[in-house]
Motif scaffolding. Sequence first.
Motif, mmCIF file in Angstrom:
data_model
loop_
_atom_site.group_PDB
_atom_site.id
_atom_site.type_symbol
_atom_site.label_atom_id
_atom_site.label_comp_id
_atom_site.label_asym_id
_atom_site.label_seq_id
_atom_site.Cartn_x
_atom_site.Cartn_y
_atom_site.Cartn_z
ATOM 1 N N ALA A 174 0.943 -1.120 -0.160
ATOM 2 C CA ALA A 174 0.083 0.122 0.031
ATOM 3 C C ALA A 174 0.921 1.207 0.070
ATOM 4 C CB ALA A 174 -0.851 0.083 1.221
ATOM 5 N N GLN A 175 1.982 1.388 0.697
ATOM 6 C CA GLN A 175 2.926 2.392 0.784
ATOM 7 C C GLN A 175 3.458 2.619 -0.589
ATOM 8 O OE1 GLN A 175 7.102 3.387 2.839
ATOM 9 N NE2 GLN A 175 5.882 1.831 3.903
ATOM 10 N N GLN A 176 3.778 1.607 -1.413
ATOM 11 C CA GLN A 176 4.404 1.730 -2.802
ATOM 12 C C GLN A 176 3.230 2.451 -3.534
ATOM 13 O OE1 GLN A 176 7.786 1.290 -3.758
ATOM 14 N NE2 GLN A 176 6.832 2.362 -5.245
ATOM 15 N N THR A 177 2.109 1.612 -3.457
ATOM 16 C CA THR A 177 0.962 2.526 -4.346
ATOM 17 C C THR A 177 0.849 3.754 -4.308
ATOM 18 O OG1 THR A 177 -0.088 0.209 -4.292
ATOM 19 C CG2 THR A 177 -1.497 2.051 -4.992
ATOM 20 N N LEU A 178 0.709 4.010 -3.095
ATOM 21 C CA LEU A 178 0.387 5.479 -2.569
ATOM 22 C C LEU A 178 1.711 6.369 -3.135
ATOM 23 C CD1 LEU A 178 -0.973 7.596 -1.248
ATOM 24 C CD2 LEU A 178 0.189 7.200 1.052
ATOM 25 N N TYR A 179 3.056 5.802 -3.108
ATOM 26 C CA TYR A 179 4.020 6.699 -3.487
ATOM 27 C C TYR A 179 3.846 7.019 -4.935
ATOM 28 C CZ TYR A 179 8.934 7.685 -4.777
ATOM 29 O OH TYR A 179 10.044 8.409 -5.298
ATOM 30 N N ASN A 180 3.478 5.881 -5.501
ATOM 31 C CA ASN A 180 3.581 6.095 -7.148
ATOM 32 C C ASN A 180 2.467 7.068 -7.676
ATOM 33 O OD1 ASN A 180 5.574 4.030 -7.371
ATOM 34 N ND2 ASN A 180 3.999 2.468 -7.657
ATOM 35 N N GLN A 181 1.224 7.036 -6.744
ATOM 36 C CA GLN A 181 0.170 7.950 -7.037
ATOM 37 C C GLN A 181 0.816 9.486 -6.946
ATOM 38 O OE1 GLN A 181 -3.712 8.754 -5.040
ATOM 39 N NE2 GLN A 181 -4.003 7.249 -6.895
ATOM 40 N N LEU A 182 1.546 9.580 -5.557
ATOM 41 C CA LEU A 182 2.009 10.859 -5.147
ATOM 42 C C LEU A 182 2.904 11.468 -6.083
ATOM 43 C CD1 LEU A 182 2.462 10.316 -1.184
ATOM 44 C CD2 LEU A 182 1.084 12.107 -2.404
ATOM 45 N N ALA A 183 3.656 10.632 -6.429
ATOM 46 C CA ALA A 183 4.942 10.955 -7.587
ATOM 47 C C ALA A 183 4.345 11.443 -8.832
ATOM 48 C CB ALA A 183 5.751 9.853 -7.816
ATOM 49 N N GLN A 184 3.219 10.946 -9.197
ATOM 50 C CA GLN A 184 2.702 11.251 -10.309
ATOM 51 C C GLN A 184 1.682 12.604 -10.411
ATOM 52 O OE1 GLN A 184 -0.134 8.365 -12.081
ATOM 53 N NE2 GLN A 184 -0.716 9.485 -13.615
ATOM 54 N N VAL A 185 1.034 12.597 -9.321
ATOM 55 C CA VAL A 185 0.329 13.896 -9.221
ATOM 56 C C VAL A 185 0.841 15.245 -8.691
ATOM 57 C CG1 VAL A 185 -2.017 14.655 -8.004
ATOM 58 C CG2 VAL A 185 -1.924 12.299 -8.834
ATOM 59 N N VAL A 186 1.768 14.946 -7.547
ATOM 60 C CA VAL A 186 2.431 15.908 -7.299
ATOM 61 C C VAL A 186 4.052 15.638 -7.374
ATOM 62 C CG1 VAL A 186 2.802 17.240 -4.865
ATOM 63 C CG2 VAL A 186 0.820 15.982 -5.303
ATOM 64 N N PRO A 187 4.543 15.944 -8.341
ATOM 65 C CA PRO A 187 5.944 15.548 -8.802
ATOM 66 C C PRO A 187 6.945 16.540 -7.885
ATOM 67 C CG PRO A 187 4.979 17.126 -10.375
ATOM 68 C CD PRO A 187 4.093 16.735 -9.539
ATOM 69 N N ASN A 188 8.047 16.223 -7.989
ATOM 70 C CA ASN A 188 9.133 16.737 -7.014
ATOM 71 C C ASN A 188 9.029 18.273 -6.818
ATOM 72 O OD1 ASN A 188 11.357 16.828 -5.082
ATOM 73 N ND2 ASN A 188 12.829 16.986 -6.951
ATOM 74 N N LYS A 189 8.959 18.783 -5.404
ATOM 75 C CA LYS A 189 9.102 20.399 -5.453
ATOM 76 C C LYS A 189 7.829 20.897 -5.917
ATOM 77 C CE LYS A 189 14.217 20.604 -5.473
ATOM 78 N NZ LYS A 189 15.617 21.511 -5.938
ATOM 79 N N ALA A 190 6.792 20.131 -6.272
ATOM 80 C CA ALA A 190 5.582 20.884 -6.637
ATOM 81 C C ALA A 190 4.859 21.337 -5.361
ATOM 82 C CB ALA A 190 4.971 20.012 -7.615
ATOM 83 N N ASP A 191 3.911 22.341 -5.511
ATOM 84 C CA ASP A 191 3.094 22.590 -4.258
ATOM 85 C C ASP A 191 1.905 21.719 -4.122
ATOM 86 O OD1 ASP A 191 4.657 24.917 -3.609
ATOM 87 O OD2 ASP A 191 3.447 26.256 -4.755
ATOM 88 N N VAL A 192 1.448 21.337 -2.975
ATOM 89 C CA VAL A 192 0.492 20.853 -2.768
ATOM 90 C C VAL A 192 -0.824 21.670 -2.762
ATOM 91 C CG1 VAL A 192 -0.833 19.279 -1.045
ATOM 92 C CG2 VAL A 192 1.772 18.893 -1.174
ATOM 93 N N THR A 193 -1.643 21.260 -3.666
ATOM 94 C CA THR A 193 -2.903 22.382 -3.806
ATOM 95 C C THR A 193 -4.234 21.556 -3.399
ATOM 96 O OG1 THR A 193 -2.981 21.961 -6.008
ATOM 97 C CG2 THR A 193 -1.480 23.772 -5.429
#
Length: 248
Positions: free
Chosen positions: A198-217
Motif C-alpha cells: 500500500a505504501q508503494q501504491t501511494l508513493y506512485n500516485q503521489l509521484a505522479q500527481v505531485v512531482p518533486n518540489k511541486a506545491d500541494v494544492t
Amino acid sequence: MTELSAKYGPVYKEKIGPLTHVVISDPLEYVKRIPTILTPEGFLPNLELELFKWAFESIGTFLFEERIGCLDHTPTRDADEFLKHLIGFFKYMQPLMYNLPIYKFYPTPTWRKYEYHADKVIENGMKFINKKVAELRAAGPDIFEGETVSLLTHFLSLDNVTIEDVNSHTLDIMMGGVETTSNATLWTLYMLAKTPSAQQTLYNQLAQVVPNKADVTAENLAHLPYLKGCLKEAFRFVHIDNHSLIEF
C-alpha cells in the motif's frame, strides 16, 4: 468587535494564504534530516512530538495568519511556551475526562495543572489576536473592500464579538484540530509501514500527481483518491481521538 466591523463589513469568507505552502514544505526538510537523527538502533526519536508540532504549526498558521515558529531550527521562546502549554493542556485533560470527576467538587492537583496550562494557552493565543487587531487598525478601512479574507479577520469583523470571544473560538478550533491531526497522521504512517504494498501504491500516485518540489494544492489533492482511502482505512482501525501522551 463593533469598532472593526464598521470598517471591514460583516461578511467575509476564509482563504488559505501563501504561508500554508511554507508549512507544508517544513516536514519535507525534516524527512531529509531523518538519516542524521536516527538512533544507533535505527529508530526515529520523537516522531509523535514532531507530528504534533507540525499539526500545531499548520493549524496555528491558518488560524492566526502567522507562523507560530515551533518548526524553526531554533524556535522562539514564545513558540516553545505555546507548544509546551498546549501539550500540557492535553496531557492533564485526559485524566480529568476519563477518571472520576472529583475536580468538580475539589480542585485536585491535576485540575490545577490543567487550569494553569489552559490559562497559558489562552494567554499565548491572545498575543496573536492582539497583533492581528493592531494590523487591521493600521491597515485602514478600505484595504479588504471587495476581497475575501481569512477566518480570523472574519471573526474580528463581526458585530457583538469581543477580542476574548475571538480568541476563545480560535483556540477551540485549534484544540479540536491539532491532536486529532497529529494522531491521524501518526497512525496512517504506522499502517502504511505495516503494509509495504500500500505504501508503494501511494508513493506512485503521489509521484505522479505531485512531482518533486511541486506545491500541494486543493486541485491536486482531489486527484489523490488512494491517499484518501489510506486515511479512511487508518481511521477504521484507530479512532483519531485516541489521546497521546507527548512529553515536552
